[in-house]
Design a protein around this motif. Structure first.
Motif, PDB file in Angstrom:
ATOM      1  N   PHE A 188       0.850  -1.180   0.000  1.00  0.00           N
ATOM      2  CA  PHE A 188       0.000   0.000   0.000  1.00  0.00           C
ATOM      3  C   PHE A 188       0.885   1.229   0.000  1.00  0.00           C
ATOM      4  CE2 PHE A 188      -2.520  -3.177   2.400  1.00  0.00           C
ATOM      5  CZ  PHE A 188      -3.658  -3.219   1.613  1.00  0.00           C
ATOM      6  N   GLY A 189       0.580   2.190  -0.872  1.00  0.00           N
ATOM      7  CA  GLY A 189       1.368   3.416  -0.932  1.00  0.00           C
ATOM      8  C   GLY A 189       0.508   4.650  -0.832  1.00  0.00           C
ATOM      9  N   CYS A 190       0.923   5.566   0.050  1.00  0.00           N
ATOM     10  CA  CYS A 190       0.217   6.831   0.198  1.00  0.00           C
ATOM     11  C   CYS A 190       1.191   7.859   0.748  1.00  0.00           C
ATOM     12  CB  CYS A 190      -0.966   6.680   1.147  1.00  0.00           C
ATOM     13  SG  CYS A 190      -1.995   8.173   1.270  1.00  0.00           S
ATOM     14  N   SER A 191       1.179   9.027   0.155  1.00  0.00           N
ATOM     15  CA  SER A 191       2.048  10.092   0.644  1.00  0.00           C
ATOM     16  C   SER A 191       1.485  10.684   1.932  1.00  0.00           C
ATOM     17  CB  SER A 191       2.200  11.174  -0.429  1.00  0.00           C
ATOM     18  OG  SER A 191       0.930  11.585  -0.887  1.00  0.00           O
ATOM     19  N   ALA A 192       2.355  11.349   2.667  1.00  0.00           N
ATOM     20  CA  ALA A 192       1.944  12.044   3.887  1.00  0.00           C
ATOM     21  C   ALA A 192       1.149  13.282   3.490  1.00  0.00           C
ATOM     22  CB  ALA A 192       3.161  12.453   4.703  1.00  0.00           C
ATOM     23  N   MET A 193       0.053  13.491   4.186  1.00  0.00           N
ATOM     24  CA  MET A 193      -0.799  14.638   3.912  1.00  0.00           C
ATOM     25  C   MET A 193      -0.867  15.521   5.154  1.00  0.00           C
ATOM     26  SD  MET A 193      -1.771  13.971   0.823  1.00  0.00           S
ATOM     27  CE  MET A 193      -3.089  15.137   0.595  1.00  0.00           C
ATOM     28  N   GLY A 194      -1.051  16.805   4.962  1.00  0.00           N
ATOM     29  CA  GLY A 194      -1.298  17.729   6.068  1.00  0.00           C
ATOM     30  C   GLY A 194      -0.404  17.511   7.261  1.00  0.00           C
ATOM     31  N   ASP A 195      -0.997  17.160   8.369  1.00  0.00           N
ATOM     32  CA  ASP A 195      -0.256  16.918   9.608  1.00  0.00           C
ATOM     33  C   ASP A 195       0.197  15.468   9.689  1.00  0.00           C
ATOM     34  OD1 ASP A 195      -0.537  19.536  10.516  1.00  0.00           O
ATOM     35  OD2 ASP A 195      -2.485  19.098  11.419  1.00  0.00           O
ATOM     36  N   GLU A 196       0.780  14.973   8.614  1.00  0.00           N
ATOM     37  CA  GLU A 196       1.273  13.600   8.530  1.00  0.00           C
ATOM     38  C   GLU A 196       0.161  12.583   8.779  1.00  0.00           C
ATOM     39  OE1 GLU A 196       5.325  12.350   9.137  1.00  0.00           O
ATOM     40  OE2 GLU A 196       5.518  14.049  10.506  1.00  0.00           O
ATOM     41  N   ILE A 197      -0.781  12.570   7.870  1.00  0.00           N
ATOM     42  CA  ILE A 197      -1.868  11.597   7.888  1.00  0.00           C
ATOM     43  C   ILE A 197      -2.024  11.009   6.491  1.00  0.00           C
ATOM     44  CG2 ILE A 197      -3.117  12.710   9.786  1.00  0.00           C
ATOM     45  CD1 ILE A 197      -4.977  13.957   7.642  1.00  0.00           C
ATOM     46  N   LEU A 198      -2.783   9.915   6.379  1.00  0.00           N
ATOM     47  CA  LEU A 198      -3.109   9.344   5.075  1.00  0.00           C
ATOM     48  C   LEU A 198      -4.119  10.238   4.368  1.00  0.00           C
ATOM     49  CD1 LEU A 198      -3.593   5.601   6.041  1.00  0.00           C
ATOM     50  CD2 LEU A 198      -1.604   6.619   4.919  1.00  0.00           C
ATOM     51  N   GLU A 199      -4.111  10.203   3.048  1.00  0.00           N
ATOM     52  CA  GLU A 199      -5.090  10.950   2.248  1.00  0.00           C
ATOM     53  C   GLU A 199      -6.486  10.517   2.694  1.00  0.00           C
ATOM     54  OE1 GLU A 199      -7.911  11.917  -0.674  1.00  0.00           O
ATOM     55  OE2 GLU A 199      -7.301   9.847  -0.350  1.00  0.00           O
TER      56      GLU A 199
END
Length: 141
Positions: free
Chosen positions: A53-64
């Motif tokens: 599973f791949g997802c970049s860090a979003m906002g305050d280091e959360i999953l999209e």
């Protein structure tokens, strides 16, 4: 070995990682399917011998939150004993999103490959080899 790679990518960095991981896994002889999260479903995860599973860090280091997090919630019950890898790119922070994600996936019973793979921005230089090696290691678990 039948491997599934499911990812969400806002800028293309995590997508690039997904394809490098695919390349590394395929070099072992694994049959690899890569899907954007919008095209994946829980049955795909269930059928795979291993899943990344791949997802970049979003906002305050959360999953999209709109697509990827709901998908992960929908498959958590299918991860018990599943060979699993987590990966993603980030631009700031220290990897808190990956540590929390790994904790959650382990709690679901997944057999997790290390603590996940994170890359700052685009995978270049040594990160290319790290991504390929990650795919190889997941395929050989």
């Amino acid at each position: 070995m039948n491997m599934l790679i499911v990812y969400w990518s806002g800028t293309g960095n995590t997508e690039a990682m997904a394809h490098l991981i695919e390349e590394g896994a395929a070099a072992t002889g694994a049959a690899v399917t890569v899907k954007e999260v919008s095209a994946a479903n829980p049955a795909d995860v269930e059928k795979a011998d291993a899943v990344a599973f791949g997802c970049s860090a979003m906002g305050d280091e959360i999953l999209e939150e709109d697509e990827f997090e709901p998908f992960m919630k929908s498959v958590m019950g299918k991860l018990n004993g599943k060979k699993t890898g987590l990966f993603g790119s980030y631009d700031w922070g220290d990897g808190e999103w990956m540590r929390q994600w790994a904790k959650d996936v382990r709690a679901a019973g997944a057999t997790l490959l290390n603590d996940g793979l994170i890359v700052n921005l685009e995978p270049v230089g040594n990160d290319v080899g790290r991504c390929k090696e990650f795919g190889k290691m997941l395929a050989e678990m």
